[in-house]
Design an enzyme around this catalytic site. Structure first.
Site, PDB file in Angstrom:
ATOM      1  N   ASN A  13       0.828  -1.195   0.000  1.00 54.15           N
ATOM      2  CA  ASN A  13       0.000   0.000   0.000  1.00 54.15           C
ATOM      3  C   ASN A  13       0.873   1.259   0.000  1.00 54.15           C
ATOM      4  O   ASN A  13       2.048   1.205   0.325  1.00 54.15           O
ATOM      5  CB  ASN A  13      -0.918  -0.028   1.232  1.00 54.15           C
ATOM      6  CG  ASN A  13      -2.289   0.521   0.911  1.00 54.15           C
ATOM      7  OD1 ASN A  13      -2.427   1.497   0.169  1.00 54.15           O
ATOM      8  ND2 ASN A  13      -3.310  -0.093   1.466  1.00 54.15           N
ATOM      9  N   CYS A  14       0.251   2.362  -0.327  1.00 53.74           N
ATOM     10  CA  CYS A  14       0.920   3.669  -0.416  1.00 53.74           C
ATOM     11  C   CYS A  14       1.770   3.945   0.825  1.00 53.74           C
ATOM     12  O   CYS A  14       1.278   3.759   1.926  1.00 53.74           O
ATOM     13  CB  CYS A  14      -0.107   4.774  -0.576  1.00 53.74           C
ATOM     14  SG  CYS A  14       0.575   6.449  -0.520  1.00 53.74           S
TER      15      CYS A  14
END
Lengths: 76, 155
Positions: A13-14
């Site tokens: 994820n980011c």
């Protein structure tokens, strides 16, 4: 499309996909192509934004079965 | 010349630990020169041991909870530990980086991490409590960089 290296960013994820991409690009020569496979929906906007700001070229983008595939050419 | 990002990190909870490290590491990946100045509770983020990072539902009505929880219940012993454990599990499940991982990535990418010397003295912290590779400085040190930064954030 031919590529020189593949980056598996599935499940990340980011901002990890971008950070791993940056690292992978650092190990390529200018002009070489990196294939990236990601599952983060945010990456759809983030990779074009990354390319726009860093001068690397986004050659193609496609989506299939919840996976996003990018081909990126390292800047000269 | 590369762009510059200056951040002041002033909070020391698990949730608020994320914005400075996410923004700093991403900016570095975008070829920004980055400095983060850690002050007051933000100094916790530079400790060798990040085990003290916690999150509390108390006073944080926006925190998503599996079941509605009255404030009085949140006061019960162990609630903070439970909320912290749940948050950590969620972070892991969703492929979100740990704070230690993001901090390492920042250091690797050349982000300069500066600890507020005044706060170190104020809280009687020891220099050896902190990770290596950081600097110690004061407000003037921050402004030396932030004065011509393109983006300055207070977190």
């Amino acid at each position: 499309m031919e590529f020189d290296r593949e980056l598996d960013a599935r499940g990340l994820n980011c901002p990890l996909p971008i950070l791993r991409c940056k690292k992978a690009l650092a190990e390529l020569n200018p002009g070489q192509v990196l294939k990236i496979v990601a599952t983060d929906p945010g990456s759809v906007k983030d990779f074009p934004a990354f390319c726009k700001q860093t001068g690397n070229e986004l050659l193609s983008f496609s989506e299939a079965d919840g996976e996003y595939v990018y081909f990126m050419r390292k800047r000269a | 010349m590369s762009k510059k990002l200056a951040i002041i990190a002033s909070k020391g909870t698990l949730d608020w630990a994320y914005p400075p490290f996410i923004l700093a590491s991403t900016a570095a990946a975008l070829d920004y020169e980055v400095q983060v100045f850690f002050t007051f509770y933000g100094l916790t983020l530079l400790k060798k041991d990040l085990g003290g990072l916690r999150v509390s539902p108390l006073g944080n009505p926006a925190m998503p909870m599996p079941v509605p929880m009255p404030n009085l219940v949140q006061l019960a012993p162990g609630m903070e530990s439970m909320a912290t454990a749940m948050m950590k599990q969620k972070i892991k499940d969703k492929g979100v980086a740990s704070i230690g991982e993001l901090r390492d990535l920042c250091l690797e990418a050349g982000v300069k991490l500066i600890a507020c010397q005044m706060t170190v003295d104020l809280f009687d912290f020891k220099q050896e409590d902190f990770i290596v590779g950081i600097e110690f400085g004061g407000a003037a040190t921050f402004f030396e960089f932030a004065g011509d930064a393109d983006i300055s954030l207070f977190i």
